[in-house]
Design a protein around this motif. Structure first.
Motif, PDB file in Angstrom:
ATOM      1  N   GLU A  33       5.579  -1.450  -2.037  1.00  0.00           N
ATOM      2  CA  GLU A  33       5.938  -1.859  -0.673  1.00  0.00           C
ATOM      3  C   GLU A  33       5.007  -2.940  -0.129  1.00  0.00           C
ATOM      4  OE1 GLU A  33       8.733  -1.556   2.244  1.00  0.00           O
ATOM      5  OE2 GLU A  33       8.712  -0.272   0.479  1.00  0.00           O
ATOM      6  N   ASP A  34       3.713  -2.849  -0.434  1.00  0.00           N
ATOM      7  CA  ASP A  34       2.754  -3.822   0.108  1.00  0.00           C
ATOM      8  C   ASP A  34       2.894  -5.205  -0.533  1.00  0.00           C
ATOM      9  OD1 ASP A  34       1.742  -2.973  -2.352  1.00  0.00           O
ATOM     10  OD2 ASP A  34      -0.335  -3.244  -1.722  1.00  0.00           O
ATOM     11  N   GLN A  35       3.665  -5.329  -1.605  1.00  0.00           N
ATOM     12  CA  GLN A  35       3.893  -6.620  -2.247  1.00  0.00           C
ATOM     13  C   GLN A  35       5.162  -7.314  -1.772  1.00  0.00           C
ATOM     14  OE1 GLN A  35       1.688  -8.098  -4.444  1.00  0.00           O
ATOM     15  NE2 GLN A  35       0.417  -6.423  -3.707  1.00  0.00           N
ATOM     16  N   LEU A  36       6.011  -6.601  -1.038  1.00  0.00           N
ATOM     17  CA  LEU A  36       7.277  -7.180  -0.609  1.00  0.00           C
ATOM     18  C   LEU A  36       7.091  -8.269   0.449  1.00  0.00           C
ATOM     19  CD1 LEU A  36       9.603  -4.048  -0.520  1.00  0.00           C
ATOM     20  CD2 LEU A  36       9.531  -5.882  -2.216  1.00  0.00           C
ATOM     21  N   GLN A  37       6.290  -7.989   1.468  1.00  0.00           N
ATOM     22  CA  GLN A  37       6.114  -8.974   2.534  1.00  0.00           C
ATOM     23  C   GLN A  37       5.547 -10.302   2.015  1.00  0.00           C
ATOM     24  OE1 GLN A  37       3.396  -8.058   5.728  1.00  0.00           O
ATOM     25  NE2 GLN A  37       4.510  -9.375   7.143  1.00  0.00           N
TER      26      GLN A  37
END
Length: 172
Positions: free
Chosen positions: A104-108
């Motif tokens: 999730e922290d790599q999506l933005q």
């Protein structure tokens, strides 16, 4: 003699051959909205003053299904001269991305830096063609460092968070 099938050299096979490695792929890209206005035609073609070009970018990302995300690059361009507005163009160019096993922290960072970098050359051509088709010389937008802009936003948010954390709360 060492066992050549140790876990370090041969990772365990995944159930049913499932690939659990992270992946993001561009499924489709498309013009979501395009508007070209030439409010001062035909007078604008006779103006002698040099136009001032204002270019604004906006990036949005939203989930549109299971593991599907739409990233929209919005480009607004206004050309104004002393005599008035020569043209206004608004483009929303989007890409549909499939995502699998990405933290999730790599999506933005991907959606706000890498995805616009992928979409930009195509949006740039659409802007140039629309301006040319409107009767003006093609407008070739300068390349944009979306990663650098994203990092500036991250730094600004961190700086703001630190100043809020160090600000006194209440009265003593």
């Amino acid at each position: 003699m060492a066992d050549e099938s140790s876990p370090e050299t041969n990772p365990a096979p995944q159930p049913n051959g499932e690939d659990t490695s992270p992946a993001i792929g561009l499924i489709s890209q498309y013009v979501k909205d395009l508007s070209f206005e030439n409010p001062s035609a035909p007078a604008a073609f006779q103006w002698q003053s040099a136009p001032q070009i204002d270019v604004q970018f906006n990036i949005a990302a939203e989930g549109v299904g299971d593991n599907l995300f739409e990233v929209t690059l919005k480009i607004d361009v206004t050309s104004k001269a002393d005599e008035g507005t020569a043209f206004v163009i608004e483009l929303q160019y989007a890409g549909l991305f499939g995502v699998r096993n990405v933290p999730e922290d790599q999506l933005q960072p991907f959606f706000l830096a890498e995805a616009p970098r992928i979409l930009f050359p195509f949006a740039r051509r659409i802007v140039a063609d629309a301006v040319r088709d409107g009767g003006f010389p093609p407008l070739l937008l300068e390349p944009v460092d979306f990663h650098g802009l994203f990092m500036q936003q991250v730094q600004a948010a961190q700086d703001e968070g630190q100043s809020e954390a160090s600000a006194p709360v209440g009265q003593a």
